[in-house]
Design a protein around this motif. Structure first.
Motif, PDB file in Angstrom:
ATOM      1  N   HIS A 101       0.822  -1.212   0.000  1.00 54.39           N
ATOM      2  CA  HIS A 101       0.000   0.000   0.000  1.00 54.39           C
ATOM      3  C   HIS A 101       0.858   1.265   0.000  1.00 54.39           C
ATOM      4  O   HIS A 101       0.505   2.257  -0.658  1.00 54.39           O
ATOM      5  N   ALA A 114       2.238   1.631  -3.443  1.00 50.38           N
ATOM      6  CA  ALA A 114       1.139   2.007  -4.336  1.00 50.38           C
ATOM      7  C   ALA A 114       0.867   3.504  -4.262  1.00 50.38           C
ATOM      8  O   ALA A 114       0.647   4.160  -5.287  1.00 50.38           O
ATOM      9  N   LEU A 115       0.880   4.051  -3.056  1.00 52.17           N
ATOM     10  CA  LEU A 115       0.692   5.497  -2.908  1.00 52.17           C
ATOM     11  C   LEU A 115       1.844   6.275  -3.532  1.00 52.17           C
ATOM     12  O   LEU A 115       1.642   7.326  -4.150  1.00 52.17           O
ATOM     13  N   TRP A 116       3.049   5.760  -3.394  1.00 59.74           N
ATOM     14  CA  TRP A 116       4.236   6.441  -3.906  1.00 59.74           C
ATOM     15  C   TRP A 116       4.273   6.448  -5.432  1.00 59.74           C
ATOM     16  O   TRP A 116       4.741   7.404  -6.053  1.00 59.74           O
ATOM     17  N   THR A 117       3.785   5.387  -6.056  1.00 63.33           N
ATOM     18  CA  THR A 117       3.852   5.262  -7.515  1.00 63.33           C
ATOM     19  C   THR A 117       2.569   5.699  -8.217  1.00 63.33           C
ATOM     20  O   THR A 117       2.482   5.596  -9.441  1.00 63.33           O
ATOM     21  N   ASP A 118       1.601   6.181  -7.461  1.00 66.89           N
ATOM     22  CA  ASP A 118       0.291   6.480  -8.048  1.00 66.89           C
ATOM     23  C   ASP A 118       0.367   7.536  -9.147  1.00 66.89           C
ATOM     24  O   ASP A 118      -0.305   7.428 -10.171  1.00 66.89           O
ATOM     25  N   PRO A 147       0.516   4.720 -12.644  1.00 64.31           N
ATOM     26  CA  PRO A 147      -0.818   4.389 -12.118  1.00 64.31           C
ATOM     27  C   PRO A 147      -1.179   2.913 -12.235  1.00 64.31           C
ATOM     28  O   PRO A 147      -1.830   2.364 -11.342  1.00 64.31           O
ATOM     29  N   SER A 180       0.579   1.100  -9.549  1.00 64.72           N
ATOM     30  CA  SER A 180      -0.030   1.461  -8.268  1.00 64.72           C
ATOM     31  C   SER A 180      -1.309   0.671  -8.026  1.00 64.72           C
ATOM     32  O   SER A 180      -1.536   0.156  -6.920  1.00 64.72           O
ATOM     33  N   ARG A 181      -2.139   0.551  -9.053  1.00 64.39           N
ATOM     34  CA  ARG A 181      -3.390  -0.192  -8.896  1.00 64.39           C
ATOM     35  C   ARG A 181      -3.130  -1.676  -8.640  1.00 64.39           C
ATOM     36  O   ARG A 181      -3.836  -2.320  -7.859  1.00 64.39           O
ATOM     37  N   THR A 223      -2.003  -2.068  -5.079  1.00 63.15           N
ATOM     38  CA  THR A 223      -3.155  -1.921  -4.187  1.00 63.15           C
ATOM     39  C   THR A 223      -3.950  -3.219  -4.127  1.00 63.15           C
ATOM     40  O   THR A 223      -4.384  -3.656  -3.051  1.00 63.15           O
ATOM     41  N   GLU A 276     -10.997   2.822  -7.125  1.00 61.36           N
ATOM     42  CA  GLU A 276     -10.189   1.869  -7.875  1.00 61.36           C
ATOM     43  C   GLU A 276     -11.046   0.699  -8.350  1.00 61.36           C
ATOM     44  O   GLU A 276     -11.730   0.046  -7.557  1.00 61.36           O
TER      45      GLU A 276
END
Length: 242
Positions: A82, A85-89, A93, A96-97, A100, A144
């Motif tokens: 998680h 995921a926030l760092w690569t959003d 994307p 990141s998904r 997640t 998402e």
């Protein structure tokens, strides 16, 4: 989204609200989504293979791993997935998904693992429900589609596992499906909608079968429910996109 915006800006131009140049400037702020589905599909496949490999590896050495290490092996990746995921959003994307989704899968694995390590003997479907209640807020907050699809599947699995006609169970399932359909409406996701419709069909068929299993005609009529849901859902999705 873009097709809707193009139609709206055309109406604004025709009504004299904005000029044609302004309409072009507005639509340029919302570039069309890439048509290629290869990258997200490969990332999703990679996530599933990675998760399966990790599970098989630890399953082969499960007895030799102490309890604290077992829990750490689930909690640490859960947090890590998680956070990354926030760092690569912003820049990645699709990655990141995928991360997640992996984090949500690890959350479910953690529920079963903790129950096994501490010998918690509870009603099996409750684990599905707790998993769903942990994943659905993620889908709601992040908007998402993958986690939303997972939420719909978990809801269907919970209904199937519970095999209950209790009014409370049916009421909770209806409320959860209502929330999932609302998210489908806001996300405009065809993938999540299809998964939700299939899950909804499973829920309706299971409930009707349990309530009316003694009545052959009603049981036969229940087989039409998935088709009806798919038709209504397709119309709903088409109208929401236009």
């Amino acid at each position: 989204m873009l097709s809707w915006l193009l139609k709206e800006t055309k109406k604004w131009v025709d009504s004299g609200i904005i000029t044609a140049d302004q309409a072009v400037q507005i639509t340029s702020l919302y570039p069309a989504a890439s048509k290629s589905r290869l990258i997200p599909v490969l990332l999703l496949l990679g996530a599933l293979l990675l998760g399966t490999g990790v599970i098989l590896f630890f399953a082969a050495n499960w007895q030799a791993i102490p309890s604290w290490a077992k829990i750490s092996l689930v909690v640490a990746p859960l947090i890590l997935f998680h956070l990354v995921a926030l760092w690569t959003d912003k820049n990645y994307p699709h990655l990141s998904r995928t991360l997640t989704l992996l984090g949500c899968l690890m959350f479910g694995a953690g529920i079963w693992l903790i129950a096994q390590v501490f010998h918690i003997d509870v009603h099996f479907p409750n684990g599905m429900l707790f998993w769903l209640l942990g994943v659905l807020p993620v889908a709601f907050i992040l908007r998402e589609e993958l986690t939303l699809g997972l939420s719909a599947l978990l809801l269907a699995f919970w209904v199937l596992a519970a095999q209950s006609t209790a009014l409370l169970v049916i009421f909770v399932a209806l409320m959860l499906f209502g929330g999932i359909f609302y998210l489908n409406y806001t996300l405009r996701s065809s993938f999540a909608l299809v998964v939700t419709l299939v899950s909804g069909a499973i829920f309706v068929n299971t409930t009707i079968y349990l309530l009316l299993a003694d009545n052959y005609q009603f049981a036969e009529a229940a087989s039409l429910i998935p088709l009806i849901l798919l038709l209504l859902g397709s119309a709903y999705f088409y109208l929401s996109k236009h």
